[in-house]
Design an enzyme around this catalytic site. Structure first.
Site, mmCIF file in Angstrom:
data_model
loop_
_atom_site.group_PDB
_atom_site.id
_atom_site.type_symbol
_atom_site.label_atom_id
_atom_site.label_comp_id
_atom_site.label_asym_id
_atom_site.label_seq_id
_atom_site.Cartn_x
_atom_site.Cartn_y
_atom_site.Cartn_z
ATOM 1 N N HIS A 99 -0.522 55.292 -79.681
ATOM 2 C CA HIS A 99 -0.003 53.967 -79.309
ATOM 3 C C HIS A 99 1.114 53.575 -80.259
ATOM 4 C CE1 HIS A 99 -3.600 53.637 -81.811
ATOM 5 N NE2 HIS A 99 -3.002 52.627 -82.426
ATOM 6 N N HIS A 101 2.922 50.418 -81.793
ATOM 7 C CA HIS A 101 2.841 48.971 -82.006
ATOM 8 C C HIS A 101 4.253 48.394 -81.939
ATOM 9 C CE1 HIS A 101 -1.313 48.767 -83.823
ATOM 10 N NE2 HIS A 101 -1.044 50.002 -84.154
HETATM 11 P P1 5GP Z 1 -4.299 51.566 -84.990
HETATM 12 O O1 5GP Z 1 -5.055 50.995 -86.158
HETATM 13 O O2 5GP Z 1 -5.050 52.732 -84.384
HETATM 14 O O3 5GP Z 1 -2.881 51.855 -85.258
HETATM 15 O O4 5GP Z 1 -4.261 50.402 -83.924
HETATM 16 C C1 5GP Z 1 -5.248 50.158 -82.978
HETATM 17 C C2 5GP Z 1 -4.967 48.792 -82.406
HETATM 18 O O5 5GP Z 1 -5.717 48.652 -81.233
HETATM 19 C C3 5GP Z 1 -5.380 47.653 -83.352
HETATM 20 O O6 5GP Z 1 -4.240 46.863 -83.661
HETATM 21 C C4 5GP Z 1 -6.418 46.886 -82.554
HETATM 22 O O7 5GP Z 1 -6.301 45.494 -82.693
HETATM 23 C C5 5GP Z 1 -6.156 47.320 -81.121
HETATM 24 N N1 5GP Z 1 -7.350 47.340 -80.303
HETATM 25 C C6 5GP Z 1 -8.542 47.881 -80.616
HETATM 26 N N2 5GP Z 1 -9.414 47.725 -79.606
HETATM 27 C C7 5GP Z 1 -8.738 47.063 -78.619
HETATM 28 C C8 5GP Z 1 -9.129 46.605 -77.317
HETATM 29 O O8 5GP Z 1 -10.256 46.786 -76.855
HETATM 30 N N3 5GP Z 1 -8.169 45.969 -76.598
HETATM 31 C C9 5GP Z 1 -6.902 45.761 -77.082
HETATM 32 N N4 5GP Z 1 -6.062 45.114 -76.289
HETATM 33 N N5 5GP Z 1 -6.526 46.173 -78.297
HETATM 34 C C10 5GP Z 1 -7.438 46.820 -79.068
#
Ligand code: 5GP
Ligand code: ZN
Length: 139
Positions: A99, A101
């Site tokens: 993903h 951001h």
């Molecule tokens: P990472 O830490 O892997 O870069 O980012 C994962 C992101 O996914 C986090 O910013 C978190 O808030 C978001 N996230 C986690 N679970 C969910 C969910 O169930 N729905 C949505 N919309 N975002 C999520």
């Protein structure tokens, strides 16, 4: 992938606040936003991280990025935007479906602090040259 949270979001098993979708990508609001408009852009093809992302998936994902970024810009008039992608647990990745951001920035009080501590002194030209050579050898 059947047990992947973001694959479930793409196919609607888990609800999300979608802002954009096409054949290849899906964009939705981060559930724990860092700033107003914090959006996640993901490929519909499951890949864990950048290391496992086929070129075509990357091409399609990044082709959509300016469209979503400009929609956020038009909506909220941020003064900047950080695009961040964490790969691997050690780098802060918590959801193992790639993903990107998209984090709009407003001012120094917008809640996001990004501080780059340069270690330039440890990497003089000859060291950097050797490092570049090692990467080149592996492409
Ligand atoms: P990472 O830490 O892997 O870069 O980012 C994962 C992101 O996914 C986090 O910013 C978190 O808030 C978001 N996230 C986690 N679970 C969910 C969910 O169930 N729905 C949505 N919309 N975002 C999520
Ligand atoms: Zn997935």
């Amino acid at each position: 992938m059947s047990d992947c949270l973001f694959c479930k979001i793409i196919d609607g098993q888990i609800p999300s606040l979608k802002v954009y979708e096409d054949e290849q990508v899906f964009a939705f609001m981060d559930i724990m936003p860092l700033t107003k408009g914090h959006t996640l852009l993901i490929p519909k093809t499951h890949c864990k991280d950048l290391f496992e992302m086929p070129e075509e998936v990357a091409r399609n994902l990044y082709a959509a990025a300016p469209k979503v970024a400009n929609a956020i810009k038009a909506a909220f008039n941020p003064v900047g935007m950080n695009t961040v992608n964490n790969n691997g647990e050690a780098a802060g990745q918590t959801v193992f479906h790639y993903h990107l951001h998209l984090i709009p920035r407003y001012d120094e009080t917008d809640g996001l602090q990004v501080k780059w501590n340069s270690r330039q002194a440890e990497f003089p030209t000859e060291v950097l040259t050797a490092i570049a050579g090692q990467i080149k050898e592996n492409i």
